[in-house]
Design an enzyme around this catalytic site. Structure first.
Site, PDB file in Angstrom:
ATOM      1  N   TYR A 124       0.819  -1.211   0.000  1.00 22.05           N
ATOM      2  CA  TYR A 124       0.000   0.000   0.000  1.00 22.05           C
ATOM      3  C   TYR A 124       0.858   1.270   0.000  1.00 22.05           C
ATOM      4  O   TYR A 124       0.325   2.374   0.105  1.00 22.05           O
ATOM      5  CB  TYR A 124      -0.911   0.051   1.221  1.00 22.05           C
ATOM      6  CG  TYR A 124      -2.050  -0.949   1.211  1.00 22.05           C
ATOM      7  CD1 TYR A 124      -2.134  -1.953   0.251  1.00 22.05           C
ATOM      8  CD2 TYR A 124      -3.054  -0.880   2.166  1.00 22.05           C
ATOM      9  CE1 TYR A 124      -3.170  -2.869   0.256  1.00 22.05           C
ATOM     10  CE2 TYR A 124      -4.099  -1.777   2.173  1.00 22.05           C
ATOM     11  CZ  TYR A 124      -4.150  -2.772   1.219  1.00 22.05           C
ATOM     12  OH  TYR A 124      -5.194  -3.672   1.235  1.00 22.05           O
ATOM     13  N   LYS A 190       4.015 -14.049   5.604  1.00 22.49           N
ATOM     14  CA  LYS A 190       4.163 -15.125   4.627  1.00 22.49           C
ATOM     15  C   LYS A 190       5.665 -15.247   4.351  1.00 22.49           C
ATOM     16  O   LYS A 190       6.139 -15.140   3.208  1.00 22.49           O
ATOM     17  CB  LYS A 190       3.362 -14.759   3.359  1.00 22.49           C
ATOM     18  CG  LYS A 190       3.194 -15.862   2.367  1.00 22.49           C
ATOM     19  CD  LYS A 190       2.103 -16.840   2.711  1.00 22.49           C
ATOM     20  CE  LYS A 190       2.025 -17.937   1.666  1.00 22.49           C
ATOM     21  NZ  LYS A 190       1.061 -18.991   1.990  1.00 22.49           N
ATOM     22  N   ASP A 223      -2.178 -17.355   5.797  1.00 23.73           N
ATOM     23  CA  ASP A 223      -3.314 -18.189   5.367  1.00 23.73           C
ATOM     24  C   ASP A 223      -3.756 -19.116   6.495  1.00 23.73           C
ATOM     25  O   ASP A 223      -4.956 -19.294   6.745  1.00 23.73           O
ATOM     26  CB  ASP A 223      -2.996 -18.969   4.078  1.00 23.73           C
ATOM     27  CG  ASP A 223      -1.561 -19.457   4.001  1.00 23.73           C
ATOM     28  OD1 ASP A 223      -0.753 -19.088   4.867  1.00 23.73           O
ATOM     29  OD2 ASP A 223      -1.244 -20.224   3.073  1.00 23.73           O
ATOM     30  N   ASP A 247      -5.255  -5.084   6.676  1.00 23.12           N
ATOM     31  CA  ASP A 247      -6.489  -4.549   6.108  1.00 23.12           C
ATOM     32  C   ASP A 247      -7.529  -5.657   5.960  1.00 23.12           C
ATOM     33  O   ASP A 247      -8.689  -5.529   6.378  1.00 23.12           O
ATOM     34  CB  ASP A 247      -6.147  -3.944   4.734  1.00 23.12           C
ATOM     35  CG  ASP A 247      -7.295  -3.161   4.144  1.00 23.12           C
ATOM     36  OD1 ASP A 247      -8.252  -2.858   4.881  1.00 23.12           O
ATOM     37  OD2 ASP A 247      -7.235  -2.855   2.941  1.00 23.12           O
TER      38      ASP A 247
END
Ligand code: NAD
Length: 359
Positions: A124, A190, A223, A247
């Site tokens: 972002y 991740k 995940d 987010d």
């Protein structure tokens, strides 16, 4: 001494929600000196600027503010005020508690998590290279020379995650945990795939954790975290995440606790803090005294805690929880059916909270 706070009613349903929130905050007995300043569509129509300098100056001066939602018209050319605020004041931490109150319909029994989202970096950050431009071509040439070819027709967004940015967001998460009696911080990432961005986030998180003996630390691959959040939410407490995951997981959290009308937030930086609901200005309900002020009121609870007014914060939160649990004087979104004729309006909900606090 009264707390001087910048008060931004916003637009759409913002002014109704902000007024209801101001009334319950005052009913706690804590003294406020409200420095009311405009932002949003209405002041844009009058002055051609949705976020006047005097509003920004006021927040800088007071160091704390509470804000009703503001509309970002599509295609108007004015940037989101919330993005501007975060940038101008370097509000790097977005704190979003997601707590399920008794009486709210949800498929979960118990949810009490706090999401701490990094606000300034990651995908972002706005570092983007449009398909077909010279800059994009130059970057692809550079990448090809480093054995990382990218297809000619690709658009490219860059994901920066720094030691500085990670350090301060993870510290913010641990500080929040320590100050609010929370037992654990989970860092989500991740790192197995993005070794140099998320990997750095994990490495720095582990280092920061070493300074906090009384708060447990663990990490989860993003995940897996999402899977576990919806199957075993009770195992989670404070969760710290880079911007993009933060987010998404914030909205997941809002859904788990009954929806946007209930999800509060605070954007916190070194110089200032701004408290506001997660939801937007819900313009179709403007002026109808209809929407739920809980999210902004709970943002007010966060503000009270930020100001060191713990007792008032607990009383206000307790009163909101009691009104929701009783279920008779609540807004349409908290009723079993959305057209329930017994639903009360925004301002009557505030009356019920005040009554509950005075009991
Ligand atoms: P929204 O959150 O305003 O509303 C979506 C729907 O959610 C509403 O129609 C309503 O059904 C429900 N809802 C929202 N708040 C509620 C409440 N307090 N009580 C009961 N129901 C509620 O989202 P949107 O329609 O996508 O956005 C409207 C405008 O708000 C856009 O211009 C957007 O850019 C802006 N926005 C502002 C902020 C902010 O100021 N922090 C945040 C998000 C969106």
């Amino acid at each position: 001494m009264a707390h001087r706070v910048t008060f931004i009613p916003g637009d759409g349903t913002g002014p109704e929600l902000a007024e209801a929130t101001r009334r319950v905050l005052e009913a706690t007995g804590v003294e406020f000196e409200w420095d009311e300043k405009p932002a949003g569509e209405d002041v844009y129509a009058e002055e051609g600027n949705p976020f006047p300098d005097r509003t920004l100056e006021s927040i800088k001066r007071n160091g704390v503010g509470i804000k009703g939602p503001t509309t970002t018209p599509v295609g108007s050319g004015f940037r989101s005020i919330n993005v501007q605020l975060r940038k101008e004041l370097d509000l790097y931490a977005c704190i979003r508690p997601c707590k399920l109150y008794q009486g709210v319909r949800s498929r979960f029994d118990r949810v009490d998590i706090v999401i701490v989202r990094e606000n300034t970096e990651d995908l972002y950050a706005g570092i983007e290279f449009e398909r077909g431009t010279q800059e994009n071509q130059a970057l692809r040439r550079f990448l090809a020379a480093h054995d990382a070819p990218v297809r000619d027709d690709a658009g490219i967004s860059i994901k920066p995650i720094s030691t500085f940015g990670t350090n301060r967001i993870v510290e913010a998460a641990f500080e929040y945990a320590a100050r609010n009696g929370r037992r654990k911080v989970t860092a989500a990432h991740k790192a197995n795939i993005m070794k140099f961005s998320d990997g750095l986030f994990l490495e720095v998180s582990r280092k920061v954790a070493e300074d906090y003996d009384d708060v447990e630390f663990e990490d989860r691959i993003i995940d897996n975290l999402c899977n576990q959040l919806v199957s075993r939410p009770e195992e989670y407490d404070v969760i710290v995440l880079p911007n993009l995951y933060g987010d998404i997981v914030s909205d997941l959290g809002a859904g788990m606790i009954g929806g946007l009308g209930l999800a509060p937030g605070g954007n916190i930086g070194t110089e200032a803090a701004m408290f506001e609901a997660t939801h937007g200005s819900a313009p179709k309900y403007k002026g109808q005294n209809k929407v739920n002020p809980t999210a902004l009121m709970l943002s007010g609870v966060l503000m009270l805690r930020h100001l060191g007014e713990r007792d008032a914060a607990n009383r206000l939160e307790g009163a909101i929880a009691a009104v929701i649990e009783k279920g008779d004087k609540v807004t349409y979104d908290l009723k079993p059916s959305r057209d329930d004729p017994t639903a009360v309006g925004t301002s009557q909900f505030a009356d019920a909270v005040i009554e509950e606090m005075n009991d």
